[in-house]
Write a protein that holds these residues in place. Sequence first.
Motif, PDB file in Angstrom:
ATOM      1  N   GLY A 236      17.886 -76.641  49.272  1.00  0.00           N
ATOM      2  CA  GLY A 236      18.750 -77.750  49.635  1.00  0.00           C
ATOM      3  C   GLY A 236      18.055 -79.080  49.447  1.00  0.00           C
ATOM      4  O   GLY A 236      17.208 -79.241  48.569  1.00  0.00           O
ATOM      5  N   VAL A 237      18.388 -80.028  50.297  1.00  0.00           N
ATOM      6  CA  VAL A 237      17.837 -81.373  50.185  1.00  0.00           C
ATOM      7  C   VAL A 237      17.328 -81.825  51.547  1.00  0.00           C
ATOM      8  O   VAL A 237      17.923 -81.515  52.585  1.00  0.00           O
ATOM      9  N   LYS A 238      16.206 -82.521  51.534  1.00  0.00           N
ATOM     10  CA  LYS A 238      15.606 -83.045  52.755  1.00  0.00           C
ATOM     11  C   LYS A 238      15.616 -84.566  52.693  1.00  0.00           C
ATOM     12  O   LYS A 238      15.103 -85.163  51.755  1.00  0.00           O
ATOM     13  N   VAL A 239      16.218 -85.176  53.693  1.00  0.00           N
ATOM     14  CA  VAL A 239      16.340 -86.634  53.760  1.00  0.00           C
ATOM     15  C   VAL A 239      15.479 -87.132  54.910  1.00  0.00           C
ATOM     16  O   VAL A 239      15.537 -86.600  56.021  1.00  0.00           O
ATOM     17  N   ASP A 240      14.688 -88.157  54.638  1.00  0.00           N
ATOM     18  CA  ASP A 240      13.785 -88.691  55.645  1.00  0.00           C
ATOM     19  C   ASP A 240      13.825 -90.211  55.563  1.00  0.00           C
ATOM     20  O   ASP A 240      13.700 -90.781  54.480  1.00  0.00           O
ATOM     21  N   PHE A 241      14.033 -90.877  56.682  1.00  0.00           N
ATOM     22  CA  PHE A 241      14.009 -92.343  56.680  1.00  0.00           C
ATOM     23  C   PHE A 241      13.698 -92.852  58.077  1.00  0.00           C
ATOM     24  O   PHE A 241      13.717 -92.095  59.057  1.00  0.00           O
ATOM     25  N   GLN A 242      13.431 -94.150  58.148  1.00  0.00           N
ATOM     26  CA  GLN A 242      13.126 -94.801  59.418  1.00  0.00           C
ATOM     27  C   GLN A 242      14.211 -95.817  59.739  1.00  0.00           C
ATOM     28  O   GLN A 242      14.743 -96.486  58.848  1.00  0.00           O
ATOM     29  N   LEU A 243      14.524 -95.923  61.007  1.00  0.00           N
ATOM     30  CA  LEU A 243      15.448 -96.945  61.488  1.00  0.00           C
ATOM     31  C   LEU A 243      14.720 -97.821  62.497  1.00  0.00           C
ATOM     32  O   LEU A 243      14.225 -97.331  63.518  1.00  0.00           O
ATOM     33  N   TYR A 244      14.637 -99.091  62.181  1.00  0.00           N
ATOM     34  CA  TYR A 244      14.053-100.063  63.104  1.00  0.00           C
ATOM     35  C   TYR A 244      15.203-100.660  63.916  1.00  0.00           C
ATOM     36  O   TYR A 244      16.064-101.354  63.356  1.00  0.00           O
ATOM     37  N   ALA A 245      15.236-100.386  65.203  1.00  0.00           N
ATOM     38  CA  ALA A 245      16.352-100.844  66.025  1.00  0.00           C
ATOM     39  C   ALA A 245      15.934-100.875  67.484  1.00  0.00           C
ATOM     40  O   ALA A 245      15.048-100.116  67.916  1.00  0.00           O
ATOM     41  N   PRO A 246      16.565-101.735  68.286  1.00  0.00           N
ATOM     42  CA  PRO A 246      16.309-101.726  69.731  1.00  0.00           C
ATOM     43  C   PRO A 246      16.672-100.371  70.326  1.00  0.00           C
ATOM     44  O   PRO A 246      17.642 -99.733  69.901  1.00  0.00           O
ATOM     45  N   SER A 247      15.927 -99.924  71.285  1.00  0.00           N
ATOM     46  CA  SER A 247      16.149 -98.604  71.884  1.00  0.00           C
ATOM     47  C   SER A 247      17.530 -98.481  72.510  1.00  0.00           C
ATOM     48  O   SER A 247      18.120 -97.399  72.541  1.00  0.00           O
ATOM     49  N   SER A 248      18.066 -99.582  73.006  1.00  0.00           N
ATOM     50  CA  SER A 248      19.350 -99.536  73.698  1.00  0.00           C
ATOM     51  C   SER A 248      20.526 -99.322  72.749  1.00  0.00           C
ATOM     52  O   SER A 248      21.612 -98.950  73.189  1.00  0.00           O
ATOM     53  N   LEU A 249      20.329 -99.534  71.459  1.00  0.00           N
ATOM     54  CA  LEU A 249      21.447 -99.442  70.515  1.00  0.00           C
ATOM     55  C   LEU A 249      21.605 -98.051  69.918  1.00  0.00           C
ATOM     56  O   LEU A 249      22.723 -97.576  69.728  1.00  0.00           O
ATOM     57  N   LEU A 250      20.520 -97.412  69.597  1.00  0.00           N
ATOM     58  CA  LEU A 250      20.599 -96.118  68.911  1.00  0.00           C
ATOM     59  C   LEU A 250      20.584 -94.976  69.928  1.00  0.00           C
ATOM     60  O   LEU A 250      19.532 -94.558  70.403  1.00  0.00           O
ATOM     61  N   ASP A 251      21.761 -94.481  70.272  1.00  0.00           N
ATOM     62  CA  ASP A 251      21.836 -93.326  71.161  1.00  0.00           C
ATOM     63  C   ASP A 251      22.055 -92.064  70.341  1.00  0.00           C
ATOM     64  O   ASP A 251      22.194 -92.092  69.114  1.00  0.00           O
ATOM     65  N   ASP A 252      22.084 -90.929  70.993  1.00  0.00           N
ATOM     66  CA  ASP A 252      22.236 -89.648  70.300  1.00  0.00           C
ATOM     67  C   ASP A 252      23.559 -89.555  69.553  1.00  0.00           C
ATOM     68  O   ASP A 252      23.637 -88.946  68.481  1.00  0.00           O
ATOM     69  N   GLN A 253      24.608 -90.152  70.090  1.00  0.00           N
ATOM     70  CA  GLN A 253      25.917 -90.077  69.444  1.00  0.00           C
ATOM     71  C   GLN A 253      25.897 -90.756  68.073  1.00  0.00           C
ATOM     72  O   GLN A 253      26.411 -90.216  67.087  1.00  0.00           O
ATOM     73  N   ILE A 254      25.290 -91.938  68.002  1.00  0.00           N
ATOM     74  CA  ILE A 254      25.225 -92.661  66.736  1.00  0.00           C
ATOM     75  C   ILE A 254      24.381 -91.897  65.720  1.00  0.00           C
ATOM     76  O   ILE A 254      24.736 -91.757  64.542  1.00  0.00           O
ATOM     77  N   LEU A 255      23.252 -91.367  66.154  1.00  0.00           N
ATOM     78  CA  LEU A 255      22.374 -90.633  65.241  1.00  0.00           C
ATOM     79  C   LEU A 255      23.032 -89.347  64.747  1.00  0.00           C
ATOM     80  O   LEU A 255      22.921 -88.996  63.567  1.00  0.00           O
ATOM     81  N   ASP A 256      23.741 -88.635  65.646  1.00  0.00           N
ATOM     82  CA  ASP A 256      24.446 -87.429  65.224  1.00  0.00           C
ATOM     83  C   ASP A 256      25.541 -87.751  64.221  1.00  0.00           C
ATOM     84  O   ASP A 256      25.758 -87.013  63.259  1.00  0.00           O
TER      85      ASP A 256
END
Length: 313
Positions: free
Chosen positions: A255-275
């Motif tokens: 398959g394919v493996k995707v890897d990246f970084q997100l620079y963001a305030p901790s309060s903005l990126l919750d589990d729902q957004i990442l999922d």
Amino acid sequence: MLITSTIIATLGLLVDSPAVVIGAMIVAPLMNPILSCAFGISTSDGILIQRSLVTILLGSATVMLLAWALDEAVPTTILSQEIIARTTPNIVDLGIALAAGAAGAFSLTRPKIANSIAGVAIAVALVPPLCVAGIGLGLHDDIGVSVETAVPIGIGNQVTTGALLLFCANLIGITVAASLVFLWQRYGHWRRAGVSLVSLGLLLAVVSGPLSGAMGEFILEKRIDSQIAKLWERYPHYREVIQLKNLSVQTNSKGVKVDFQLYAPSSLLDDQILDQLHGELSQVLEKSGLGTVTTTIRHVPTEVRSYRSTLAP
């Protein structure tokens, strides 16, 4: 000249200085024996071909060994962007080499534009990939990567292999294009150079395989980048404070493996957004028949502060 260009290029790679690496490209004399080999092929001069190949092989070995020695003297702890950029070549690099080889050969047949050879040396890298290959010989698994660079890359043998693939693509591309230009300028004869040209064509086909695979990963990166941008369009307040960095795509038989970084305030990126982000990327990639999609998101917490001041009239 080759030794000094190797020293300049290796130190430039280690300190991550593009200007220094470009300077090494101008100093490096490896373009001359490659064009001589191409001229020997077009004119069916076996002695010239042999002498040129020996010069190229000895020069390449010298560069790699000296780069390895310099890296041992100044141990690498973090792979710079300049090093990593030369470990993942694709078919675009081969196209650049073909164009550069044609330009280099044509400039030799036209004395009025002979100065263009310096531009050709800058356009196509010969010594820097060999320096990266030499650096890779001394790398260990505990070597890190800079925050500004792509995260998951091969260490040691993979660095050397990727850099050597780039050098081989440049070498073959320049030789093929230069030989054709010399023949077009009536240096030699097409029929007598036929066997050598067929051999070069086979080598070109061999090196195009892995380069095409890397190009597929490059296109996937662009598609994923575009998909993430579309997601941010639905969340404009996120787009202003979230930055995507170091996107890396690796494909294999599973398959394919995707890897990246997100620079963001901790309060903005919750589990729902990442999922949701992982789900949308998976849908896009699975439609392409790439198999299982594995997404690794590295969240780097940041703090955003805004200041506003009024200037006196």
